[in-house]
Design an enzyme around this catalytic site. Structure first.
Site, PDB file in Angstrom:
ATOM      1  N   GLY A  25      40.717  56.660  52.106  1.00 56.95           N
ATOM      2  CA  GLY A  25      40.370  55.465  52.886  1.00 56.95           C
ATOM      3  C   GLY A  25      41.571  54.565  53.127  1.00 56.95           C
ATOM      4  O   GLY A  25      42.674  54.790  52.602  1.00 56.95           O
TER       5      GLY A  25
ATOM      6  N   CYS B 162      39.202  40.177  50.013  1.00 61.25           N
ATOM      7  CA  CYS B 162      40.502  39.934  50.655  1.00 61.25           C
ATOM      8  C   CYS B 162      40.662  38.490  51.146  1.00 61.25           C
ATOM      9  O   CYS B 162      41.714  37.873  50.946  1.00 61.25           O
ATOM     10  CB  CYS B 162      40.693  40.900  51.814  1.00 61.25           C
TER      11      CYS B 162
ATOM     12  N   HIS C  16      44.780  39.290  57.757  1.00 62.05           N
ATOM     13  CA  HIS C  16      43.779  38.242  57.985  1.00 62.05           C
ATOM     14  C   HIS C  16      44.506  36.899  58.140  1.00 62.05           C
ATOM     15  O   HIS C  16      45.492  36.624  57.449  1.00 62.05           O
ATOM     16  CB  HIS C  16      42.838  38.099  56.779  1.00 62.05           C
TER      17      HIS C  16
ATOM     18  N   ASN D 193      45.648  42.124  54.567  1.00 60.16           N
ATOM     19  CA  ASN D 193      44.391  42.276  53.833  1.00 60.16           C
ATOM     20  C   ASN D 193      44.310  43.575  53.051  1.00 60.16           C
ATOM     21  O   ASN D 193      43.630  43.648  52.023  1.00 60.16           O
ATOM     22  CB  ASN D 193      43.203  42.204  54.812  1.00 60.16           C
TER      23      ASN D 193
END
Ligand code: A2P
Length: 340
Positions: free
Chosen positions: A14, A132, A244, A319
């Site tokens: 991932g 995050c 972010h 993030n």
């Protein structure tokens, strides 16, 4: 000779898992064996990071015996099902999902903010990694809270699609391609198109009308920094791949000048970098500052003209790095330094 550790990464294929592998290598983490685990669909898959090849194994049926630290980043259901299997084998779990975060006896750790709480892991063998958006906000405001107490935070986030994993990164890429080619846009990950759009929903809706992502910022700020701080968040997904951004509005218990905040942050030595000036472009942006960085960038620091004790700031961080993988590896580094 330095001791070496057996490390497992759950969710290794991932977005966060792959970054965990990369950062372990970047930081020369003392690894004996590295186990990369994912679902059956990834069995035998080869992952190449920094020129090194690794083979993915299936989590289901994996024997945790002898694994010192397991870093979970495969979703809350996977943590729910498998984390206790790991701890039964004396493996310490660092969990990057929300599954354990709000449980009383599980420490929720941002090393720059509450490193000493790690010791509580001995009760359960589990340490939770915060969300995050909470991590970067608290890294930025903790040095200020140490000097003048923060009473309330109003925050709006502008969050990258990588926070929803590799499928979301693909969805944005495909939608941008479809849009410029006048083809229909297909949305599977998000409830509305994310290309050239701004979506005011991250995670599911709660009974109070806030989303779960918003409530995570409330619950986690109280658990990690100070239970007396009130938080009023709006979390928004934007068509950015990595990084972010947050517009953070603080209400403090007494007056503090913007210059004092700048001084505090530039002297804090806690993962904060100031990019702050009143000139065009002198502020941090997701696509510029934080691409390959583990730091938290702060700019647009100014006094709130609408209230007496307010400070506004703009906080940007990668993030997937500081918001997830790097924070987990900092926790692992503290574990091997002080506890293993
Ligand atoms: P896989 O690639 O085999 O599906 P992302 O956050 O980028 O979407 O990645 C999710 C990660 O979680 C992937 O590595 C994925 O593996 C892994 N994963 C999802 N479900 C399971 C499961 N049931 N068991 C193990 N790993 C899982």
């Amino acid at each position: 000779m330095q001791k070496k550790y057996n490390i497992a990464i759950i969710g290794a294929t991932g977005a966060v898992g792959q970054m965990m592998i990369q950062i372990l290598l970047e930081r020369n983490f003392p690894i004996n064996n590295l186990y990369l685990l994912a679902s059956e669909k990834s069995d035998g898959k080869k992952i190449s990071v920094n020129g090194k090849d690794f083979t993915v194994e299936v989590l289901d049926g994996f024997d945790f015996n002898g694994v010192d630290i397991a870093m979970f980043s495969a979703g809350a259901d996977v943590s729910k099902k498998y984390a206790n299997l790991a701890t039964k084998n004396n493996t310490i779990v660092i969990d990057n999902t929300s599954f354990f975060r709000y449980k009383k006896n599980i420490p929720l750790i941002i090393p720059e903010v509450n490193a000493s709480a790690i010791s509580e892991y001995k009760q359960t063998g589990i340490i939770a990694n915060p969300n995050c958006s909470t991590i970067q906000m608290l890294v930025a405001i903790n040095p200020i809270h140490d000097v003048v107490k923060i009473r309330r935070i109003n925050v709006c986030t502008y969050q990258a699609v990588s926070g929803s994993g590799n499928l979301a990164i693909d969805e944005l890429k495909k939608q941008v391609h479809a849009y410029v080619n006048n083809e229909p846009l297909i949305s599977n990950v998000y409830p509305k198109q994310i290309a050239f759009n701004v979506i005011p929903q991250i995670d599911k809706f709660m009974d109070n009308g806030y989303t779960k992502e918003e409530m995570k910022m409330v619950w986690e700020t109280k658990k990690i920094l100070d239970e007396n701080i009130e938080v009023n968040p709006t979390t928004v997904r934007v068509p950015v791949f990595y990084g972010h951004s947050e517009a953070v509005h603080l209400e403090l218990e007494k007056k503090i000048s913007a210059q004092k905040v700048k001084d505090i942050l530039s002297n804090s030595n806690s993962g904060v970098i100031l990019v702050d000036g009143y000139e065009d472009g002198n502020y941090p942006c997701a696509a510029n500052e934080c691409e390959d960085s583990n730091d938290v960038y702060v700019g647009r620091i100014r006094e709130d003209i609408s209230t007496k004790f307010g400070i506004n700031m703009w906080v940007v961080s990668n993030n997937i790095r500081k918001g997830a993988a790097y924070n987990s590896i900092q926790i692992a580094e503290l574990l091997i330094k002080d506890y293993l």
